[in-house]
Design an enzyme around this catalytic site. Structure first.
Site, PDB file in Angstrom:
ATOM      1  N   ARG A 159     -95.067  81.367 119.034  1.00  7.88           N
ATOM      2  CA  ARG A 159     -94.294  80.776 117.936  1.00  7.88           C
ATOM      3  C   ARG A 159     -95.126  79.920 117.003  1.00  7.88           C
ATOM      4  O   ARG A 159     -94.635  79.442 115.986  1.00  7.88           O
ATOM      5  CB  ARG A 159     -93.052  80.070 118.451  1.00  7.88           C
ATOM      6  N   PRO A 175    -105.132  76.198 124.660  1.00  4.46           N
ATOM      7  CA  PRO A 175    -103.970  76.206 125.546  1.00  4.46           C
ATOM      8  C   PRO A 175    -104.144  75.179 126.659  1.00  4.46           C
ATOM      9  O   PRO A 175    -105.242  74.651 126.851  1.00  4.46           O
ATOM     10  CB  PRO A 175    -103.982  77.626 126.116  1.00  4.46           C
ATOM     11  N   SER A 176    -103.077  74.942 127.407  1.00  2.00           N
ATOM     12  CA  SER A 176    -103.185  74.027 128.548  1.00  2.00           C
ATOM     13  C   SER A 176    -104.241  74.539 129.522  1.00  2.00           C
ATOM     14  O   SER A 176    -104.343  75.746 129.770  1.00  2.00           O
ATOM     15  CB  SER A 176    -101.837  73.936 129.257  1.00  2.00           C
ATOM     16  N   GLY A 228     -96.233  69.194 123.239  1.00  2.00           N
ATOM     17  CA  GLY A 228     -96.582  68.472 124.461  1.00  2.00           C
ATOM     18  C   GLY A 228     -95.870  67.140 124.497  1.00  2.00           C
ATOM     19  O   GLY A 228     -94.837  66.951 123.835  1.00  2.00           O
ATOM     20  N   SER A 229     -96.457  66.210 125.222  1.00  2.00           N
ATOM     21  CA  SER A 229     -95.780  64.929 125.419  1.00  2.00           C
ATOM     22  C   SER A 229     -95.860  64.056 124.165  1.00  2.00           C
ATOM     23  O   SER A 229     -96.780  64.190 123.350  1.00  2.00           O
ATOM     24  CB  SER A 229     -96.396  64.203 126.603  1.00  2.00           C
ATOM     25  N   THR A 230     -94.900  63.128 124.045  1.00  2.00           N
ATOM     26  CA  THR A 230     -94.853  62.260 122.870  1.00  2.00           C
ATOM     27  C   THR A 230     -96.103  61.376 122.787  1.00  2.00           C
ATOM     28  O   THR A 230     -96.652  61.170 121.704  1.00  2.00           O
ATOM     29  CB  THR A 230     -93.569  61.407 122.899  1.00  2.00           C
ATOM     30  N   VAL A 232     -99.241  61.945 123.784  1.00  2.00           N
ATOM     31  CA  VAL A 232    -100.395  62.688 123.261  1.00  2.00           C
ATOM     32  C   VAL A 232    -100.150  63.051 121.797  1.00  2.00           C
ATOM     33  O   VAL A 232    -101.060  62.981 120.959  1.00  2.00           O
ATOM     34  CB  VAL A 232    -100.682  63.949 124.124  1.00  2.00           C
ATOM     35  N   GLU A 250     -94.096  69.172 118.315  1.00  2.00           N
ATOM     36  CA  GLU A 250     -92.923  69.421 119.173  1.00  2.00           C
ATOM     37  C   GLU A 250     -93.130  68.586 120.414  1.00  2.00           C
ATOM     38  O   GLU A 250     -93.920  68.943 121.288  1.00  2.00           O
ATOM     39  CB  GLU A 250     -92.833  70.907 119.547  1.00  2.00           C
ATOM     40  N   CYS A 284     -88.816  70.933 127.652  1.00  2.00           N
ATOM     41  CA  CYS A 284     -88.517  69.743 126.847  1.00  2.00           C
ATOM     42  C   CYS A 284     -87.058  69.751 126.379  1.00  2.00           C
ATOM     43  O   CYS A 284     -86.523  68.714 126.024  1.00  2.00           O
ATOM     44  CB  CYS A 284     -89.479  69.645 125.669  1.00  2.00           C
TER      45      CYS A 284
END
Ligand code: ADP
Length: 475
Positions: A159, A175-176, A228-230, A232, A250, A284
């Site tokens: 996406r 990527p992770s 990812g997390s807010t 970061v 996001e 999420c």
């Protein structure tokens, strides 16, 4: 390669190997799947140069060509659906049936943006005098860099990359480190589909901070997109400020799921099971705070308890598995800490919380949750359903909104006036009404408040990769 398992970064249409390697592990068995190359500084620089060169080439392609290429990529992803889903369950752990679903969902973005590529219309603006003609049209932003998480190893990539390519942008993806294999396989298939060389590069790295900084500092990179997390996300946003990049973020959510007393309770329970337990709760948009109107609380708990107890926790390759392992043991530790904090502060546990070993976590219900508990404020990211009783509509709306996040929210009601009131009153980017699964490539996905910036999917998802240019012509 028939299993689509590759162990190196992918730069300018070729694999890029380094001597430093790290292991990608199967979270179910905790065994290594493969050792992958850890990218070095030269590799990151090469990717930036390759993406810069690819952007120049992309400028000479037209929307129809890019659309056709994306459709070929879509066809290849679907052709290799079983192999990609197997790879996903291996590196991420989710049940194979969910991996197969994610390949369809992730491929859906490629198809959608193949179609949208042809629709980046501009405007003809009525001039304010007779001697000028005013128009605006859209052009690709340029080189894009993106960082994706481990929970949806295919969909989070497609996406971003599909709309970027549709717009005519080149992409550098990190990527992770937990799920790089699906990303490399996707880049390999994109290359087979005829992507311009260097238009989709994948950097495999254990040092996200360092690679992230090189990408955010680069003046060549004009857009940065992150899921990812807010925490970061905030850091990356501030890093992007030095070069004023366009950004899409996001970030985390803390989704309320409200069941009003006029709801169809069986329907609400089905929706809740899907919104909570898909991907073992590691999404999420997963329902995080379950508000149930007090006069139906016992009825709902009586009906949902046996359904939760019946969920089968197993290796994702077990054909009856409903709940796979969490991504790594630390994720389970965090879930256990949240449960302990809630129980210490007076919550009640329903279910069997015995240690299943490894990263496997039994699904549980925690009731009588209050705003004093960490589990109310943090994303659980595990198969734990937290229940908060409420009495009044105004009370629950205030509680639902009283968090710094605003990604997804859900509610069940059969009262049309209430449906409008609550849909309009929820401060969230996405709302599911009598529906627990709302993500769809054709619709704009994204959050408000500290859940992020920008939208992915929908026609809006293409605009994230386009600049609007205004042209004023004096005749
Ligand atoms: P999660 O908890 O879902 O892993 P993170 O925000 O930690 O969420 O990770 C999402 C992605 O961000 C991963 O690809 C990870 O490698 C990357 N990441 C983590 N920390 C940083 C950082 N400081 N800079 C850049 N990327 C990071």
């Amino acid at each position: 390669m028939s299993d689509l398992i590759f162990s190196d970064s992918f730069i300018n249409g070729e694999f890029y190997q380094t001597s430093s390697r790290f292991s990608v592990d199967d979270p179910a068995t905790e065994q290594s799947i493969v050792d992958v190359s850890d990218i070095d500084e030269q590799g990151v620089k090469n990717a930036i140069t390759a993406a810069q060169g690819a952007f120049v080439k992309l400028k000479s392609t037209n929307a129809t060509e890019r659309s056709d290429t994306l459709m070929r990529w879509y066809d290849l992803v679907i052709k290799h659906k079983q192999t990609l889903a197997t790879l996903m369950t291996k590196e991420q752990g989710k049940p194979l049936k969910e991996s197969l679903g994610e390949i369809d969902y992730g491929a859906g973005f490629i198809k959608w943006f193949a179609e949208e590529a042809k629709r980046s219309y501009g405007d003809v603006i009525p001039a304010t005098d007779n001697s000028h003609r005013l128009t605006s049209f859209k052009q690709p932003i340029g080189v894009v860099a993106g960082i994706t998480p481990w929970n949806f190893p295919v969909a989070m990539v497609t996406r971003k990359v599909a709309p970027a390519y549709a717009a005519g942008c080149s992409f550098i993806l990190k990527p992770s480190e937990h799920t790089p294999l699906c990303a490399i396989a996707l880049a390999y298939l994109a290359d087979q589909a005829g992507f311009v060389k260097g238009a989709f590069n994948v950097l495999v790295s254990q040092d996200a901070k360092k690679v992230g900084k090189m990408l955010t500092d680069s003046e060549v990179v004009r857009k940065f997109t992150f899921t990812g997390s807010t925490g970061v996300g905030k850091q990356l946003l501030s890093q992007c400020a030095s070069t004023i990049k366009r950004t899409s973020m996001e970030l985390g959510g803390n989704a309320p799921f409200i069941i009003f007393d006029n709801a169809d309770i069986d329907d609400a329970i089905d929706g809740l099971m899907a919104a909570k337990f898909r991907n073992s709760g590691q999404a999420c948009v997963a329902a995080n705070r379950i508000f149930i109107q007090r006069n139906i609380l016992n009825d709902v708990l009586e009906k949902i308890t046996p359904k939760v107890a019946a969920l089968k926790v197993a290796n994702g390759f077990d054909e009856n598995a409903d709940i796979g392992p969490l991504i790594y043991p630390k994720a389970k530790e965090k879930v256990q800490q949240l449960i302990k904090d809630a129980l210490d502060k007076g919550a009640t546990l329903i279910g069997d919380n015995s240690n299943l070993g490894g990263s496997f976590q039994n699904p549980l219900i925690v009731t009588n949750v209050t705003t004093q508990m960490d589990i109310y404020h943090e994303e659980v990211f595990g198969p734990v359903l937290t229940v908060i009783p409420f009495d009044e509509e105004s009370e629950v709306l205030a509680l639902a909104n009283d968090v710094p996040y605003g990604l997804a929210a859900y509610f069940y009601s059969q009262n049309i006036k209430q449906i409008y009131r609550i849909s309009e009153g929820l401060e969230f980017g996405m709302v599911g009404v009598n529906e627990g699964v709302i993500s769809n490539p054709v619709a704009p996905f994204g959050g408000v408040k500290q859940s992020g910036l920008g939208r992915e999917g929908g026609h809006q998802g293409l605009d994230e990769y386009l600049e609007e240019k205004y042209v004023c012509i004096k005749l």
